[in-house]
Design a protein around this motif. Structure first.
Motif, PDB file in Angstrom:
ATOM      1  N   SER A  76       0.831  -1.217   0.000  1.00  9.95           N
ATOM      2  CA  SER A  76       0.000   0.000   0.000  1.00  9.95           C
ATOM      3  C   SER A  76       0.863   1.264   0.000  1.00  9.95           C
ATOM      4  CB  SER A  76      -1.002  -0.006   1.153  1.00  9.95           C
ATOM      5  OG  SER A  76      -0.347  -0.043   2.364  1.00  9.95           O
ATOM      6  N   THR A 154      -1.493   6.484   5.961  1.00  8.83           N
ATOM      7  CA  THR A 154      -2.668   6.662   5.101  1.00  8.83           C
ATOM      8  C   THR A 154      -3.001   8.147   5.147  1.00  8.83           C
ATOM      9  OG1 THR A 154      -3.523   4.442   5.429  1.00  8.83           O
ATOM     10  CG2 THR A 154      -5.117   6.119   4.840  1.00  8.83           C
ATOM     11  N   ARG A 333      -7.829  -4.282   7.570  1.00  8.28           N
ATOM     12  CA  ARG A 333      -6.744  -4.147   8.561  1.00  8.28           C
ATOM     13  C   ARG A 333      -6.923  -5.206   9.660  1.00  8.28           C
ATOM     14  NH1 ARG A 333      -7.266   2.405   8.618  1.00  8.28           N
ATOM     15  NH2 ARG A 333      -6.273   2.805   6.630  1.00  8.28           N
TER      16      ARG A 333
HETATM   17  O1  SST Z   1      -1.319  -3.153   6.452  1.00  9.97           O
HETATM   18  C1  SST Z   1      -2.345  -2.249   6.489  1.00  9.97           C
HETATM   19  C2  SST Z   1      -2.720  -1.820   5.109  1.00  9.97           C
HETATM   20  O2  SST Z   1      -1.653  -1.681   4.262  1.00  9.97           O
HETATM   21  C3  SST Z   1      -3.576  -0.580   5.146  1.00  9.97           C
HETATM   22  O3  SST Z   1      -4.875  -0.926   5.489  1.00  9.97           O
HETATM   23  C4  SST Z   1      -3.611   0.122   3.832  1.00  9.97           C
HETATM   24  O4  SST Z   1      -4.042  -0.794   2.854  1.00  9.97           O
HETATM   25  C5  SST Z   1      -4.468   1.348   3.805  1.00  9.97           C
HETATM   26  O5  SST Z   1      -4.317   2.132   4.913  1.00  9.97           O
END
Ligand code: SST
Ligand code: NAD
Ligand code: ZN
Ligand code: ZN
Length: 386
Positions: A76, A154, A333
């Motif tokens: 991500s 994020t 998550r």
């Molecule tokens: O490990 C957690 C993830 O990578 C997160 O949820 C991401 O996808 C978005 O914040």
């Protein structure tokens, strides 16, 4: 306490135009920062990834200042850098610090913090929910659904891929002496996999399919093996990832997926490799065709548990699901998984160490991102260590 009070230093975390702030600046190419500068890797809406120097924060009440010692690059992070968004709700609109798979060392504690001392080694839980009794998600323990969660990295919240990171004391987890920073950082993707295993209801002896042999698929493989799934079939588009899976768990059965075959043909290959009806899938790609393959691979009453994230809108083989009572569920998550993750690593039930294939110093975080993003480099987990 509000989330801003919990996090303090609001100017550091707020979604303002960070580079207009005099305390933030992008490092020039080749510039050598001072050894204790608070450098971090930031992505931005122009799809750049660069080193930014930011202030070394002071812990406020309830906070802990950490020296981040190991951070893994997650898919991500790469996604936010290269595509600028994940779905509709997570969009890169300004400079944003990367990284949420981190472990570190306590440097200084703020007022009222009694459980931590300088030198303590911790895994950093990157999602900090509001923890208010008025919040249904927090009150009921499903805090990954907290609408006011601050998930570091994020947007708009900067990440933990930095030297000095401020964190609320309650959202740190002590690392036993036999768990390294590297492993502590891997407890984040392990938490994702464990949440999937817990909510999928996987049990001893369940025949399992894992789609995708990236870090999440591989950590799910290690966890599912520890949980007693048998047989386990894992798929991927790349033979080198399947070879890696086989080295990790020699008993796993592998199926190389060809982009030219249909989902039904892929399911036939998977069923043949399994040799018995499969009852659970941990889908770790989020790719539509792979979800279909998983659906067609399940027995009547099976479950496709989707951990991977992908396109906003996807088609489903509706009537096949209906006529076969196949459940489809998803993971967002995790909640309450870190203590379990650390116990499993410390107790030797899950050995995540082999997943780290590349290590970079913090000053070379940009190079680390390029390696993580280029499949030709063959990396599984790239870590930045300081
Ligand atoms: O490990 C957690 C993830 O990578 C997160 O949820 C991401 O996808 C978005 O914040
Ligand atoms: N639900 C969550 O909270 C959560 C948390 C972390 C990561 N994720 C997601 O989980 C997924 C896996 O993460 P990762 O870090 O392992 O990513 P990754 O991209 O490194 O791994 C995905 C793997 O799937 C393989 N793949 C792609 N298409 C395939 C297909 N059709 N059939 C079989 N294999 C295929 C790729 O070759 C790759 O090896 C990503 O979508 C990631 O964003 C979700
Ligand atoms: Zn992640
Ligand atoms: Zn909440």
């Amino acid at each position: 306490m509000s989330i801003t009070e919990v996090l303090g230093n609001a100017e550091i975390y707020s979604p303002r135009k960070v580079l207009d702030h005099p305390a933030f600046r992008v490092l020039k190419l080749g510039e050598k920062p001072s050894p204790d500068a608070n450098i971090a890797a930031f992505y931005n809406p122009a799809h750049e990834i660069h080193l930014v120097e930011k202030p070394r924060p002071k812990p406020g009440p309830g906070q802990v200042l950490l020296h981040v010692r190991a951070t893994g690059i997650c898919g991500s992070d790469v996604h936010f850098w290269q595509h600028g968004r994940i779905g509709d709700s997570m969009v890169v609109t300004d400079e944003c610090g990367s990284g949420h798979e981190s472990a570190g060392e306590v440097v200084e504690v703020g007022e009222g913090v009694t459980q931590w001392n300088a030198g303590d080694r911790v895994a950093i839980e990157a999602g900090v929910p509001c923890s208010q009794a008025s919040c249904d998600a927090c009150r009921t323990g499903r805090y990954n659904a907290c609408p006011d969660v601050v998930f570091f990295s994020t947007p708009p919240f900067h990440g933990t891929l930095t030297r000095w990171h401020l964190h609320p004391a309650q959202w740190l987890h002590r690392l036993p002496d036999n768990v390294s920073f590297e492993e502590g950082s891997l407890c984040e993707p392990l938490a994702v996999a464990l949440a999937g295993i817990e909510r999928s209801g996987l049990r001893l002896g369940d025949p399992l399919l894992i789609c995708g042999a990236g870090p999440i698929g591989l950590i799910s493989l290690l966890s599912a093996r520890a949980a007693g799934a048998e047989p386990i079939v894992i798929t991927d588009l790349f033979q080198n990832r399947l070879d890696f899976a086989k080295k990790l768990v020699p008993g796993v059965r592998t199926v190389l997926i060809s982009r030219n075959s249909t989902s039904k043909e892929q399911a036939a290959q998977i069923k043949e490799a399994a040799g018995c009806p499969l009852s659970v899938t941990l889908e770790c790609t989020g790719v539509e065709s792979s979800v279909h393959t998983a659906v067609y691979s399940m027995k009547f009453g099976g479950k496709v548990f989707v951990i991977g994230v992908g396109k906003n809108e996807q088609l489903f083989p509706f009537m096949h699901l209906s006529a076969n009572e196949i459940d489809v569920s998803f993971q967002y998550r995790y909640a309450n998984q870190y203590p379990k993750a650390i116990r499993l690593v410390a107790g030797g039930l899950i050995n995540i160490k082999p997943l780290v294939t590349h290590r970079f110093p913090l000053e070379e975080a940009v190079a680390a991102f390029h390696v993580a993003a280029d499949p030709a480099q063959g990396a599984i987990k790239v870590q930045i260590q300081d």
